[in-house]
Design a protein around this motif. Structure first.
Motif, mmCIF file in Angstrom:
data_model
loop_
_atom_site.group_PDB
_atom_site.id
_atom_site.type_symbol
_atom_site.label_atom_id
_atom_site.label_comp_id
_atom_site.label_asym_id
_atom_site.label_seq_id
_atom_site.Cartn_x
_atom_site.Cartn_y
_atom_site.Cartn_z
ATOM 1 N N ILE A 149 30.897 7.909 35.866
ATOM 2 C CA ILE A 149 30.134 9.136 36.134
ATOM 3 C C ILE A 149 31.015 10.095 36.927
ATOM 4 C CG2 ILE A 149 27.988 10.082 37.036
ATOM 5 C CD1 ILE A 149 26.888 7.224 37.160
ATOM 6 N N ASP A 150 31.129 11.319 36.422
ATOM 7 C CA ASP A 150 31.978 12.316 37.067
ATOM 8 C C ASP A 150 31.251 13.655 37.115
ATOM 9 O OD1 ASP A 150 34.306 13.479 38.179
ATOM 10 O OD2 ASP A 150 35.022 14.089 36.206
ATOM 11 N N ALA A 151 31.740 14.542 37.969
ATOM 12 C CA ALA A 151 31.369 15.953 37.980
ATOM 13 C C ALA A 151 29.848 16.156 37.990
ATOM 14 C CB ALA A 151 32.039 16.658 36.800
ATOM 15 N N ASP A 152 29.320 16.906 37.005
ATOM 16 C CA ASP A 152 27.882 17.187 36.995
ATOM 17 C C ASP A 152 27.045 15.922 36.872
ATOM 18 O OD1 ASP A 152 28.077 20.017 37.183
ATOM 19 O OD2 ASP A 152 28.617 20.112 35.071
ATOM 20 N N GLY A 153 27.589 14.883 36.270
ATOM 21 C CA GLY A 153 26.865 13.625 36.183
ATOM 22 C C GLY A 153 26.555 13.042 37.545
ATOM 23 N N LEU A 154 27.441 13.264 38.512
ATOM 24 C CA LEU A 154 27.205 12.773 39.871
ATOM 25 C C LEU A 154 26.006 13.473 40.500
ATOM 26 C CD1 LEU A 154 30.923 12.785 41.047
ATOM 27 C CD2 LEU A 154 29.550 10.754 40.562
ATOM 28 N N ARG A 155 25.866 14.745 40.202
ATOM 29 C CA ARG A 155 24.755 15.528 40.749
ATOM 30 C C ARG A 155 23.442 15.166 40.078
ATOM 31 N NH1 ARG A 155 23.049 20.179 38.671
ATOM 32 N NH2 ARG A 155 24.979 20.407 37.456
ATOM 33 N N LEU A 156 23.509 14.845 38.789
ATOM 34 C CA LEU A 156 22.291 14.602 38.023
ATOM 35 C C LEU A 156 21.797 13.158 38.112
ATOM 36 C CD1 LEU A 156 23.335 16.585 34.823
ATOM 37 C CD2 LEU A 156 21.675 17.322 36.555
ATOM 38 N N ALA A 157 22.693 12.223 38.382
ATOM 39 C CA ALA A 157 22.304 10.808 38.389
ATOM 40 C C ALA A 157 21.505 10.463 39.642
ATOM 41 C CB ALA A 157 23.548 9.934 38.303
ATOM 42 N N ASP A 158 20.511 9.647 39.453
ATOM 43 C CA ASP A 158 19.667 9.195 40.567
ATOM 44 C C ASP A 158 20.257 7.928 41.169
ATOM 45 O OD1 ASP A 158 17.024 9.003 42.060
ATOM 46 O OD2 ASP A 158 17.046 7.102 40.962
ATOM 47 N N ALA A 159 20.368 7.899 42.495
ATOM 48 C CA ALA A 159 20.997 6.765 43.178
ATOM 49 C C ALA A 159 20.292 5.453 42.859
ATOM 50 C CB ALA A 159 21.012 7.005 44.682
ATOM 51 N N LYS A 160 18.982 5.480 42.804
ATOM 52 C CA LYS A 160 18.225 4.250 42.533
ATOM 53 C C LYS A 160 18.549 3.721 41.139
ATOM 54 C CE LYS A 160 13.501 2.410 42.495
ATOM 55 N NZ LYS A 160 12.065 2.748 42.677
ATOM 56 N N THR A 161 18.668 4.627 40.168
ATOM 57 C CA THR A 161 18.974 4.217 38.793
ATOM 58 C C THR A 161 20.384 3.631 38.710
ATOM 59 O OG1 THR A 161 17.532 5.955 37.944
ATOM 60 C CG2 THR A 161 19.113 4.990 36.404
ATOM 61 N N VAL A 162 21.321 4.261 39.387
ATOM 62 C CA VAL A 162 22.698 3.762 39.375
ATOM 63 C C VAL A 162 22.760 2.380 40.008
ATOM 64 C CG1 VAL A 162 25.054 4.163 40.210
ATOM 65 C CG2 VAL A 162 23.690 6.086 39.369
ATOM 66 N N ARG A 163 22.090 2.211 41.134
ATOM 67 C CA ARG A 163 22.101 0.912 41.821
ATOM 68 C C ARG A 163 21.479 -0.185 40.962
ATOM 69 N NH1 ARG A 163 23.249 0.177 47.044
ATOM 70 N NH2 ARG A 163 22.017 -1.740 46.975
ATOM 71 N N ALA A 164 20.527 0.178 40.137
ATOM 72 C CA ALA A 164 19.802 -0.818 39.338
ATOM 73 C C ALA A 164 20.585 -1.281 38.109
ATOM 74 C CB ALA A 164 18.455 -0.242 38.906
ATOM 75 N N ARG A 165 21.684 -0.602 37.794
ATOM 76 C CA ARG A 165 22.445 -0.992 36.618
ATOM 77 C C ARG A 165 23.018 -2.401 36.776
ATOM 78 N NH1 ARG A 165 24.890 1.444 32.845
ATOM 79 N NH2 ARG A 165 26.928 0.639 33.460
ATOM 80 N N THR A 166 23.023 -3.151 35.681
ATOM 81 C CA THR A 166 23.608 -4.502 35.717
ATOM 82 C C THR A 166 25.056 -4.493 35.243
ATOM 83 O OG1 THR A 166 22.680 -4.914 33.514
ATOM 84 C CG2 THR A 166 21.387 -5.643 35.418
ATOM 85 N N ALA A 167 25.424 -3.526 34.402
ATOM 86 C CA ALA A 167 26.822 -3.378 33.998
ATOM 87 C C ALA A 167 27.557 -2.543 35.043
ATOM 88 C CB ALA A 167 26.895 -2.705 32.623
ATOM 89 N N PRO A 168 28.886 -2.628 35.081
ATOM 90 C CA PRO A 168 29.643 -1.915 36.111
ATOM 91 C C PRO A 168 29.519 -0.400 36.007
ATOM 92 C CG PRO A 168 30.990 -3.631 35.089
ATOM 93 C CD PRO A 168 29.759 -3.500 34.259
ATOM 94 N N THR A 169 29.576 0.244 37.169
ATOM 95 C CA THR A 169 29.567 1.699 37.253
ATOM 96 C C THR A 169 30.767 2.155 38.073
ATOM 97 O OG1 THR A 169 27.141 1.676 37.259
ATOM 98 C CG2 THR A 169 28.226 3.729 37.917
ATOM 99 N N VAL A 170 31.432 3.191 37.591
ATOM 100 C CA VAL A 170 32.532 3.825 38.325
ATOM 101 C C VAL A 170 32.143 5.273 38.566
ATOM 102 C CG1 VAL A 170 34.970 4.483 38.295
ATOM 103 C CG2 VAL A 170 34.248 2.305 37.278
ATOM 104 N N MET A 171 32.261 5.721 39.809
ATOM 105 C CA MET A 171 31.972 7.108 40.169
ATOM 106 C C MET A 171 33.263 7.759 40.661
ATOM 107 S SD MET A 171 28.410 6.314 42.205
ATOM 108 C CE MET A 171 28.001 8.042 42.524
ATOM 109 N N THR A 172 33.482 9.033 40.269
ATOM 110 C CA THR A 172 34.769 9.667 40.580
ATOM 111 C C THR A 172 34.575 11.034 41.250
ATOM 112 O OG1 THR A 172 34.898 10.608 38.348
ATOM 113 C CG2 THR A 172 35.952 8.478 38.700
ATOM 114 N N PRO A 173 34.020 11.081 42.449
ATOM 115 C CA PRO A 173 33.804 12.371 43.117
ATOM 116 C C PRO A 173 35.062 12.894 43.810
ATOM 117 C CG PRO A 173 33.046 10.596 44.518
ATOM 118 C CD PRO A 173 33.495 9.955 43.223
#
Length: 483
Positions: free
Chosen positions: A328-352
């Protein structure tokens, strides 16, 4: 790989070694290495003028013993003592015996010793120091910065925090830092890194536990071992397919740049989903395009979402619900909900970058820039994700308890020329492609940042560079690393 340890781990290793060595032997090892490094920097020791800035601890003792060695080789060495009654007694005796001069720090105001020195040795405060320099020490640091001579820091520039890389108040700005036994995190992380100059590590025999490392920095061999390489039976699907959800009517270029990075990142194919399909195809006809939604685009091994999306969150739910790694990068960081990201079972990479990280943490940008190490770790914990914090030193922190890579990683290849529009989009595509090719999240992020920084250096070669130039240079630096 460069590996950095916190102060307590280094101190513990020093105590264990000192218990096995004759008294003073460890300091003599450090002083010998420091003197040799100073001699290398000077080129000619005989007749050179050296000023030692000496504090009250062992750091000052290292400087005094090194000064004695240089004085015996014909240098004119003057020690300026900030705390004369607490200076290292044996080191003082050694310097005097070698013909060195010892003065109080206040003498510099009338004599200008620091300003005339060919080499200034910063032995004011060691790795245990906290906070900025006191006024008298700050005056000497200012004089050293204004002089034409070189400044060498002993173990760490005085006034910077060894564990965090923060700088509170005045601090020495060194041309080089000679550090002992192990790198300290502050030497590798801005803003402290900018004070350290060139680094030289002196092996003094410390035994440090690999599992206690605070920070690691990949080097060519490490990255070469991680780069994906197709086997004889590989096809485009076995090599991995990365999906890219990026761009908008206003920002079609973000999609083009993200795809440019992805095509050069080792995956076998790139699927693009979004409104910039024509712009992408006109530049990269090999791209597999889809009008969307992402769930109907076809199988992928990793998703990249965010560059240039604007306020369009229509594909975000599809991507975040996918059971594959997501960047998740750029506008995706602004649009993504923290709770939803935390709930993911597959890996997530954020690039702010720092501004985006500040918004995610709810703090001022200045705090993120001043406390980069703490900020990237806080984000990784808050979002249960691997976080790549872009900036003057790019940091990669895995989520707490992640078995992928426990130490935070720092990228050593960045360049200020990367501060150009669209360069982050290229990095996102490149890193996402490495994820699709099978690299673990922290490995993909660290490898992507490493290649991205090298590509910018290669493309710029001392001149302004565009994001397209960075993307185009990736194959050349990939070959260089593999070679």
């Amino acid at each position: 790989m460069r590996t950095a340890y916190d102060v307590e781990t280094v101190r513990t290793a020093e105590r264990a070694l000192m218990a096995r060595l004759p008294e003073g032997a460890l300091m003599q090892r450090a002083a010998a290495g420091l003197a040799a490094a100073c001699a290398d920097l000077l080129g000619k020791v005989y007749g050179s003028r050296i000023a030692l800035l000496v504090g009250s601890g062992d750091n000052g003792g290292d400087a005094l013993y090194a000064g004695a060695r240089l004085a015996r080789r014909g240098a004119g060495v003057t020690a300026l003592l900030l705390s004369p009654d607490r200076a290292h007694a044996s080191g003082l005796a050694a310097l005097r015996s070698a013909g060195g001069t010892v003065l109080g720090a206040e003498a510099d105001a009338s004599t200008g010793i620091v300003g005339r020195a060919d080499l200034v040795v910063d032995g004011i405060v060691g790795i245990g120091g906290k906070g900025g320099l006191r006024p008298r020490a700050a005056q000497l640091a200012t004089a050293a910065a204004a002089s034409d001579g070189l400044t060498v820091a002993v173990d760490l520039p005085s006034g910077v925090d060894a564990d965090t890389g923060t700088v509170h108040g005045e601090a020495v700005r060194a041309d080089a830092t000679v550090t002992f036994g192990a790198y300290k995190p502050g030497l590798l992380v801005d803003p402290a890194r900018a004070h350290a100059g060139a680094l030289r590590l002196i092996d003094i025999g410390l035994e440090l536990p690999p599992g206690r490392a605070e920070l690691t920095a990949l080097q060519h061999d490490d990255v070469a071992a991680l780069l994906p390489e197709p086997a004889g039976e590989s096809d485009k699907y076995r090599r991995g397919v990365v999906g890219v959800v990026a761009g908008s009517a206003r920002y079609p270029g973000a999609a083009v740049l993200a795809v440019a990075g992805a095509l050069r990142g080792g995956a076998g194919a790139v699927r693009y989903v979004g409104p910039a399909a024509q712009a992408v195809l006109s530049r990269f006809p090999e791209t597999l395009v889809s009008a969307g939604p992402p769930a109907g685009a076809g199988r992928v091994q990793a998703w990249v979402i965010g560059p240039g999306l604007g306020d369009d969150a229509s594909g975000l739910a599809d991507v975040l619900s996918a059971d594959v790694p997501v960047l998740i990068d750029a506008d995706g960081l602004r649009l993504a909900d923290a709770k939803t990201v935390r709930a993911r079972t597959a890996p997530t990479v954020m690039t702010p970058h720092a501004g985006e990280a500040a918004a995610l943490l709810g703090v001022e940008r200045g705090r993120v820039e001043a406390e980069r190490l703490a900020s990237v770790r806080e984000l990784a914990e808050r979002y249960a994700a691997t976080v790549l914090l872009k900036g003057s030193t790019t940091l990669i922190a895995p989520p707490p308890g992640d078995g992928d890579s426990s130490p935070t990683r720092v990228n050593p290849t960045g360049t200020p020329w990367l501060a150009t529009a669209g360069s982050g989009d290229v990095l996102s595509g490149l890193t996402g492609s490495l994820l699709a090719a099978g690299l673990a999240p922290a490995d993909a992020a660290a490898t992507g940042a490493y290649l991205h920084g090298l590509a910018a250096r290669h493309a710029a070669d001392g001149a302004p560079v565009s994001a397209q130039d960075v993307a185009a240079a990736i194959p050349a630096v990939w070959r260089d690393v593999r070679g």
